[in-house]
Design a protein around this motif. Structure first.
Motif, short mmCIF file in Angstrom:
data_model
loop_
_atom_site.label_atom_id
_atom_site.label_comp_id
_atom_site.label_asym_id
_atom_site.label_seq_id
_atom_site.Cartn_x
_atom_site.Cartn_y
_atom_site.Cartn_z
N PRO A 1 9.63 8.77 3.53
CA PRO A 1 9.68 10.18 3.17
C PRO A 1 9.83 10.38 1.65
N GLN A 2 9.61 11.61 1.21
CA GLN A 2 9.61 11.91 -0.21
C GLN A 2 11.02 11.89 -0.78
N ASP B 1 0.81 -1.22 0.00
CA ASP B 1 0.00 0.00 0.00
C ASP B 1 0.85 1.26 0.00
N LEU B 2 2.07 1.18 0.50
CA LEU B 2 2.99 2.31 0.51
C LEU B 2 4.39 1.78 0.73
N VAL B 3 5.39 2.64 0.48
CA VAL B 3 6.79 2.23 0.58
C VAL B 3 7.57 3.25 1.40
N THR B 4 8.49 2.77 2.22
CA THR B 4 9.46 3.60 2.91
C THR B 4 10.85 3.00 2.68
N PHE B 5 11.87 3.61 3.26
CA PHE B 5 13.24 3.08 3.11
C PHE B 5 13.93 3.16 4.45
N GLU B 6 14.96 2.32 4.63
CA GLU B 6 15.60 2.22 5.93
C GLU B 6 17.04 2.70 5.94
N PRO C 1 17.17 11.11 6.78
CA PRO C 1 15.72 11.03 6.58
C PRO C 1 15.19 9.61 6.80
N ARG C 2 15.28 9.17 8.04
CA ARG C 2 14.91 7.79 8.38
C ARG C 2 14.98 7.65 9.89
#
Length: 362
Positions: free
Chosen positions: A87-88, A62-67, A259-260
């Motif tokens: 984040p964008q 449904d959505l994606v993030t990064f680590e 940003p994480r």
């Protein structure tokens, strides 16, 4: 709701572990088949530029993030065309380039160390003469945990530093005579609401964070919050953001943003009402943010290279160990422990005892 995570290291692992009690499900993508996040969530083993694998992941979540902040911007931009990404990618692009990052801080009236771009040996000599020595030469991209940098203390150091780092865009920064290194971990939701964790005071060894101690009622809390707010508002940021500062005299000088979720916020798993990992997930899912207040005096100790024996750790009162499921290797973060005491307890005494038992915290 199913969340995709790009990267499957310990941060992805801890995000998943924080999200399962909330009813979330996870998938990860990483080129390393042994990535430790794969122990707790389905792992797609693929390169970060494998568009077929990325597109398939986007269809399943449904959505994606990064680590981690060195995931290619093109990867996140590709995914953003197929599903929500937080984040964008715009903030990722700035955070990956130390020069652009400092230009962003200056635009927002956030103090930075004096610095100069360096792209040639001649330019390095000119920058060193202008800024003076000591100074630190860094790659503009991809350095972390002390990698990709060299301290220049005298003119004779320039040749070796250029030989080791030259050939890629660099930045020379004046060495800051700081009194403390501190970091602010904050979170911003989709609706613009923000929460700020207590400042953490950090100690490093060989460029790697070793000890991070949460600071209740720190005199620089308000200033750190204001600087962090400026960055998050500029990018309409969604998720957890970490901002590292040097305390110099009566001012905070910006070092860098991440940003994480961040190593210096690991203490929040047991030490705060809501951990940074849970709050990141709340933010990107559009859910209400949780309180960031301290439960009591707290600190995080990184284990570098190898883990102490589990019985040794469990014998220490109020210590909460976290093993990452990674093999031992020099310089590798293989786990951490959080020391969380009841309010009013002798924290300094507990930290001294911890030093005696496991050592290496100075």
């Amino acid at each position: 709701m199913r969340v995709g995570i790009i990267g499957a290291g310990q941060l992805g692992r801890m995000l998943a572990l924080a999200g399962y009690p909330l009813g979330l499900r996870f998938e990860m993508l990483d080129p390393n088949p042994q990535a430790c996040g794969g122990q707790v969530a389905p792992l797609t083993v693929a390169a970060f530029d494998d568009e077929a694998a990325l597109a398939a992941l986007a269809r399943r979540v449904d959505l994606v993030t990064f680590e981690f902040e060195n995931v290619p911007v093109a990867t996140m931009a590709f995914l953003a065309g197929r599903c929500p990404v937080f984040p964008q990618p715009a903030v990722l692009e700035v955070a990956q380039d130390r020069l652009r990052e400092k230009e962003c801080f200056q635009e927002l009236a956030i103090p930075t160390p004096a610095h100069r771009p360096v792209e040639s040996r001649q330019q390095l000599a000119a920058a060193a003469a202008e800024l003076g020595l000591p100074a630190i030469l860094k790659t503009r991209r991809l350095g972390y945990d002390g990698k990709g940098q060299a301290v220049l203390r005298q003119a004779a150091d320039l040749d070796a530093a250029w030989a080791g780092l030259g050939g890629t865009p660099l930045i020379l920064e004046a060495l800051v005579p700081f009194e403390r290194e501190v970091s602010m971990v904050a979170v911003r939701g989709r609706d613009g609401g923000m929460q700020f964790y207590p400042l953490a005071e950090n100690s490093h060894r060989q460029g790697i964070l070793r000890l991070s101690r949460a600071c209740a009622a720190d005199p620089y809390q308000e200033r750190a919050e204001e600087y962090t707010r400026r960055v998050m508002e500029k990018f309409a940021y969604v998720g957890v953001l970490a901002f590292e500062f040097f305390q110099v005299g009566g001012e905070l000088v910006a070092n860098e943003i991440a940003p994480r979720v961040h190593n210096s916020g690991h203490w929040s798993i047991e030490g705060a009402v809501t951990s940074q990992f849970e709050n990141h997930l709340r933010a990107i899912c559009g859910w209400p943010l949780g309180a960031t207040t301290l439960n009591g005096p707290a600190a995080m100790i990184n284990f570098i290279g190898e883990l102490p024996g589990t019985p040794t750790l469990l014998a220490i009162p109020h210590l909460h160990p976290h093993a990452y499921g990674k093999s031992s290797a020099p310089g590798r973060k293989v786990g951490h422990a959080t020391l969380c005491l009841p309010p009013g307890a002798d924290f300094d005494g507990a930290l001294r005892k911890l030093r005696e038992v496991i050592g290496g915290l100075d």
